[in-house]
Design a protein around this motif. Structure first.
Motif, short mmCIF file in Angstrom:
data_model
loop_
_atom_site.label_atom_id
_atom_site.label_comp_id
_atom_site.label_asym_id
_atom_site.label_seq_id
_atom_site.Cartn_x
_atom_site.Cartn_y
_atom_site.Cartn_z
N ALA B 271 52.49 53.96 26.71
CA ALA B 271 51.38 53.54 27.45
C ALA B 271 51.21 53.86 28.93
N PRO B 272 49.96 54.02 29.18
CA PRO B 272 49.90 54.12 30.80
C PRO B 272 50.43 52.78 31.37
N ILE B 273 51.76 52.93 31.97
CA ILE B 273 52.38 51.79 32.10
C ILE B 273 51.72 51.05 33.23
N ASP B 274 51.43 51.53 34.30
CA ASP B 274 50.68 50.78 35.51
C ASP B 274 49.38 49.96 34.86
N GLN B 275 48.64 50.68 34.22
CA GLN B 275 47.23 50.30 33.89
C GLN B 275 47.85 48.81 32.48
N GLU B 278 48.43 46.00 34.57
CA GLU B 278 47.10 45.28 34.92
C GLU B 278 46.47 44.73 33.78
N LYS B 310 60.05 44.10 34.45
CA LYS B 310 60.19 44.50 35.86
C LYS B 310 58.95 44.59 36.62
N ARG B 311 57.92 45.53 36.07
CA ARG B 311 56.95 45.86 36.70
C ARG B 311 55.90 44.57 36.84
N ARG B 314 57.05 42.18 39.32
CA ARG B 314 56.62 42.43 40.74
C ARG B 314 55.17 42.37 40.78
N ARG B 315 54.26 42.58 39.90
CA ARG B 315 52.96 42.52 40.03
C ARG B 315 52.59 41.10 40.34
N GLU B 424 48.84 56.08 24.65
CA GLU B 424 47.86 57.21 25.08
C GLU B 424 47.51 58.12 23.92
N ASN B 444 43.38 49.97 25.61
CA ASN B 444 43.73 50.53 26.81
C ASN B 444 43.04 49.67 28.03
#
Lengths: 334, 482
Positions: B271-275, B278, B310-311, B314-315, B424, B444
Motif C-alpha cells: 500500500a502507499p503507506i503514508d496515504q 491518512e 508506528k506511523r 505518530r500521526r 498498489e 485507496n
C-alpha cells in the motif's frame, strides 16, 4: 585533480550506501531495487492531505511567530543572466536590513547567487552578518555539462567563499533509470564542497510523479546531500505543497533509518505570507518541529520577503501599508 | 511547549440567530404542539443549553401526516417534474448562500469540528439537492420501470451524526420523485433541521410538502405506526431498524433502512503507506468516529503491522482535539453523554478482553463530552471491540497474512456497510471488491461521498440504497394503486 578536503574527512558515501543497502558492491541494480522498493505515493491521497494541511488557520501570535520564522528561512535569490555586481550588492543590502522601518526584523538565512557573484556577495555582507552566501553550481539550471566542468564550477564557488552550494541533479540520467550516475555526481560534488553545505536540486517539475520525487529524495540523501531542494525556479511547476510534503516525509523517514537530519528547501513560486505559513504548518505536522529552524528548512524566494514584511508591518501597526513602504532591490528590468 | 503553537482560531457564532424555543414545522409554518412536551438541545462541547425544542405528540404527527397528504393530493402531486426541480435548485442555492450559518449551527449542536461541517456536511447537503433537482424532470429516463410514480407520503427518521446531510439524503430524492415528507431529526441534534425549515419558507415551497417534527423515540414510533404513511426511510442503529421492520411487517408500507456497520479497512504490504495512514485516520477519526461506515476495524498485513502502527501513532499525536468551532480542530466532542458511556463501556471491555489500549494523550476540556482518539492493538475477531459497533473514535487493529484471510475476517461480521482496500495492485482491488460483502468498497481512499454514488448496506447494515439512480428507485413504485 586537487581537492581542498582531505580524503579521510569526506563522507565515504559509497561505503555507507553499501552498508545501508546491504550489498558488497554498489551497482545500479542494487540502487534500483532499493529505490523501487520504497512505498508508493498515491497522488490523490497525497494531494488531499496537502490541501487539508493548507486549511490550518494561523492567527495572531502564531502568525507573528510564523512570519518571523519564515523570514529567517529565506534564501534571498537572484539567478538571472542579467545579474550585475550592483544588483547583487542591492540584494545583500536588503538581506542585511530587510525592513528599514523596523531593525528588529530577522535577516534571511542566505543570499543565493551564481558562483561568479559569490565574492561580491561575501564582500557586501561582511564577516559578521550571519547571512550565508549560497551559490548555484554544476551547470545550473540544466545540469547538462561534463563532470569535470560541474566539479570545477563547484570548487570555484567554494573557493570564492560560498557557505552553501545548490547543485542540480542530472534529470536525464535519473529518468533513464541510471541512478548510479546521479549518485556518483552528488557524492563527488559533496566532496568538492568541503565544509560548505550541499543542497541537491531535484527539479521536481521535470520528475513529474510523486514516486519519482520520493526516489530522488532518498537517492540524494544516500549520496550525502545536506538539503534536498525542489527546483531551480526555471521550470514550471516549481515548488508545490504536495511535493514539499513528500520530501518532508522522506527526511523524516531518513532520520528514523539513519539517525541523521537532512534539510528541505522548496524553491520557486512561493510568493505570499499565506503560502509560507502553509509550508510551515506542513513542516510542523509532517516532519516535526525539529525542522522548524533555518538550519533545516529554507524557502528559495525573492518576492516572498516583501510580502512577509508587509504582513509584519500590518501586525505591528494594525494597518496595511503598500508595496512602496517596503524596499525593493529586485524590480523587473522590463 | 511546542515551537509552533496554533493560536485559537474560532469561527464566529454571531452568524447564527437561535431562538429560545422552537415549535413544530407543519403545513409550512411553525406551530405549537398539541399535548407534546419540551426538551432542551445542548452543545455537547460545553453542555450549554442552545434552545428548547418541542417533543411532538402522536396528535402532532397526525397533523403533519395530514398536511403532507393534502400537499400530495394538491399542488405538489399535480406539479410537473420541471417545476419540482426548480424548488430543489432553489433550496440548494439557499443552502450554499447560508452555508456558514448552517456549518456553525451544526458544529454547535452536534459537536463536530467546523472544518468538517464547513468542508463536508454543508457542501454535500447542497450537492444532494442540486443532483436530485436535475433528476426531477428526467425520471422517465432513469430506468425506474414503466409508470413509476411516487409512493405518496414518506416518513423519515434520521440520526444525529450528520444531521443536515442525512436530512438532505432523505428529503432531496423524496421531493425529486414527487413524494411529500414528514421527517424527524434526532433528539440531540434538531436545530439544523429547524433552520432548514426557514430555508423551505424562503424557497416558497408549498405548505405541507415537507413537515419537520422534533422529538425522541415515541415521536419516531408515531411516524412509523401512522396508517397514512406510504413509505419509511430510516438511518440509525440496527436495533431500531429491526424494531421498525417488525412494526411495519404485514402492512403495505415500504422501507429503506441504513443501519450500523463495522467496516474493515484493509492495508496490504504494497500500500502507499503514508496515504494509507491518512485513510485510517479519515476512516475512524472523521466525525469522532460517529459514522456508520467508519473504518473501525483495521486489517493490516502482518508483515507491515509494526510499521503501520508506528506511523499511525505518530500521526495521531498531531490530531487536535477540542473546541468544535476552532478552525484547527480535527476531532470534536462526543455527541451525547449516553454515547460517551457506550464508548467507555466498549473500550473498557476491550481492555478487559486483553487488547492493548493506546490513546494520543491529548488534553481534554473540562466540560462537555470528550474521548481521546484511541487505538487497540492485538485485537481478535472474538473481542467485542471487533464485533460491536462502537460509534466513537476507537480503532481496533487486527492482522492478516493472505488476501483470503483478509476477506474472511472482513466478512465475518453481521454488518456489511462498507470496506476499504489499500494496495498498489489494481487486479487485487477488483478481486477484493468482488469478495467483500459490503455495500460500498473504497479503493485507496475512505469515507468519500458523492450524491451520484449509491450508498447502503448488506446484511444487518440494512437494505435499499441512497444516492444515484438506485436511490431514486426507493422513492417510486410501479405497483398497483392502493
Amino acid at each position: 585533480m586537487s581537492t581542498t578536503v582531505a580524503a579521510d574527512s569526506a563522507v565515504d558515501a559509497t561505503a555507507r550506501a553499501r552498508d545501508l543497502l546491504g550489498v558488497t558492491r554498489l551497482t545500479n541494480t542494487a540502487l534500483t531495487s532499493w529505490l523501487h522498493g520504497l512505498p508508493g505515493v498515491d497522488q490523490v491521497g497525497a494531494e488531499a492531505r496537502a490541501a487539508a494541511l493548507g486549511t490550518r488557520s494561523i492567527k495572531t501570535t502564531s502568525k507573528q511567530w510564523g512570519i518571523d520564522t519564515a523570514i529567517s528561512m529565506i534564501d534571498l535569490t537572484t539567478l538571472e543572466g542579467a545579474d550585475t555586481p550592483g544588483k547583487v550588492r542591492g540584494l545583500c543590502a536588503k538581506a542585511l536590513t530587510p525592513d528599514v522601518t523596523d531593525l528588529s526584523t530577522p535577516r534571511p538565512a542566505a543570499v543565493c547567487v551564481y558562483g561568479d557573484m559569490v565574492e561580491i556577495a561575501k564582500d557586501a555582507l561582511g564577516a559578521d552578518s550571519r547571512v550565508n552566501v549560497a551559490a548555484v553550481a554544476t551547470a545550473f539550471p540544466s545540469g547538462r555539462a561534463s563532470m569535470p566542468v560541474k566539479l570545477a564550477d563547484t570548487r570555484f564557488a567554494v573557493e570564492a567563499g560560498a557557505d552553501e552550494i545548490d547543485m542540480v541533479i542530472d534529470r536525464g540520467a535519473f529518468l533513464a533509470g541510471d541512478y548510479l550516475t546521479v549518485f556518483r555526481e552528488i557524492a563527488a560534488v559533496k566532496e568538492a564542497c568541503g565544509d560548505a553545505r550541499l543542497k541537491v536540486i531535484m527539479e521536481t517539475g521535470e520528475l513529474v510523479t510523486y514516486d519519482n520525487v520520493r526516489r530522488a529524495s532518498w537517492l540524494s540523501m544516500l549520496a550525502g546531500g545536506d538539503f534536498i531542494k525542489t527546483s531551480t525556479g526555471k521550470v514550471s511547476p516549481a515548488a508545490t505543497l504536495p511535493v514539499t510534503m513528500i520530501m518532508l516525509e522522506a527526511v523524516r523517514d531518513w532520520l528514523d533509518l539513519t539517525g541523521e537530519m537532512v534539510g528541505v528547501k522548496p524553491a520557486g513560486g512561493i510568493r505570499t505570507s499565506k503560502d509560507a505559513l502553509k509550508y510551515l504548518v506542513t513542516v510542523n505536522e509532517v516532519a516535526g518541529e525539529e525542522w522548524l529552524d533555518n538550519h533545516w528548512f529554507r524557502f528559495g524566494a525573492s518576492s516572498l520577503l516583501n510580502d512577509l514584511l508587509l504582513q509584519r508591518q500590518r501586525i505591528a501597526t494594525g494597518a496595511y501599508s503598500g508595496a512602496d513602504y517596503v524596499t525593493d532591490d529586485s524590480p523587473s528590468l522590463y | 511547549m511546542a515551537k509552533f503553537e496554533y493560536a485559537p482560531a474560532p469561527e464566529s457564532r454571531a452568524v447564527v440567530d437561535l431562538k429560545p424555543s422552537y415549535g413544530l414545522f407543519i403545513n409550512g409554518e411553525f406551530t405549537d404542539s398539541e399535548g407534546g412536551s419540551a426538551f432542551k438541545s445542548i452543545s455537547p462541547a460545553t453542555e450549554e443549553v442552545l434552545a428548547e425544542v418541542t417533543e411532538a405528540s402522536p396528535a402532532d404527527v397526525d397533523r403533519a401526516v395530514a398536511a403532507a397528504r393534502r400537499a400530495f393530493n394538491g399542488p405538489w402531486g399535480r406539479m410537473s417534474g420541471a417545476d419540482r426541480g426548480k424548488y430543489l435548485f432553489r433550496i440548494a442555492r439557499i443552502l450554499q448562500e447560508r452555508a456558514r450559518e448552517f456549518a456553525v449551527l451544526e458544529s454547535l449542536d452536534n459537536g463536530k469540528p467546523i472544518r468538517e461541517s464547513r468542508d463536508v456536511d454543508v457542501p454535500l447537503a447542497a450537492a444532494h439537492f442540486f443532483y436530485h433537482a436535475g433528476w426531477a424532470d428526467k425520471l422517465e429516463y432513469a430506468g425506474l420501470g414503466a409508470g413509476a410514480r411516487p409512493h405518496g407520503v414518506v416518513g423519515q427518521v434520521i440520526p444525529w451524526n450528520f444531521p443536515l446531510l442525512m436530512l438532505a439524503w432523505k428529503i432531496a430524492p423524496a421531493l425529486a420523485t414527487g413524494n411529500t415528507v414528514v421527517i424527524k431529526p434526532a433528539e440531540t441534534t434538531p436545530l439544523s433541521a429547524l433552520l432548514f425549515a426557514e430555508v423551505l419558507q424562503q424557497a416558497d415551497l408549498p405548505p405541507g410538502v415537507v413537515n419537520i417534527v422534533t422529538g425522541a423515540g415515541t415521536t419516531g414510533q408515531a411516524i412509523v405506526d401512522h396508517p397514512d404513511i406510504d413509505k419509511l426511510a430510516f438511518t440509525g442503529s440496527t436495533g431500531v431498524g429491526k424494531m421498525i421492520a417488525r412494526s411495519i411487517a404485514g402492512t403495505r408500507k415500504k422501507a429503506t433502512l441504513e443501519l450500523g456497520g463495522k467496516a474493515a479497512n484493509i492495508i496490504f504490504d504494497d500500500a502507499p503507506i503514508d496515504q494509507a495512514v491518512e485513510g485510517i485516520v479519515n476512516g475512524i477519526f472523521f466525525n469522532q468516529g460517529h459514522v456508520c461506515c467508519a473504518g473501525s476495524r483495521l486489517l493490516v498485513q502482518e508483515s507491515i503491522a509494526d510499521e503501520v502502527e508506528k506511523r499511525l501513532k505518530r500521526r495521531l499525536a498531531t490530531l487536535r482535539v477540542g473546541d468544535p468551532l476552532d478552525k484547527n480542530t480535527d476531532v470534536g466532542a462526543i455527541n451525547s453523554k449516553a454515547q460517551l458511556s457506550r464508548i467507555t463501556e466498549l473500550t473498557d471491555a476491550g481492555e478487559a478482553e486483553g487488547a492493548e489500549r493506546w490513546d494520543n494523550g491529548c488534553p481534554l476540556p473540562d466540560k462537555g463530552f470528550w474521548f481521546r482518539p484511541t487505538v487497540f492493538t492485538g485485537v481478535s475477531q472474538t473481542h467485542r471491540i471487533a464485533q460491536e459497533e462502537i460509534f466513537g473514535p476507537v480503532l481496533s487493529v487486527l492482522t492478516f497474512r493472505t488476501p483470503h484471510e483478509a476477506v474472511a475476517k472482513a466478512n465475518n461480521t453481521p454488518y456489511g456497510l462498507s470496506a476499504g482496500i489499500w494496495t498498489e495492485k489494481g487486479s487485487r482491488i477488483l478481486w477484493m471488491a468482488d469478495q467483500l460483502r459490503a455495500g460500498v468498497v473504497w479503493a485507496n481512499t475512505f469515507n468519500k461521498f458523492d450524491p451520484t454514488s449509491p450508498f447502503g448496506g448488506y446484511k444487518e447494515s440494512g437494505y435499499g440504497r441512497e444516492g444515484g439512480k438506485h436511490g431514486l428507485a426507493a422513492y417510486v413504485t410501479t405497483g398497483d394503486t392502493k
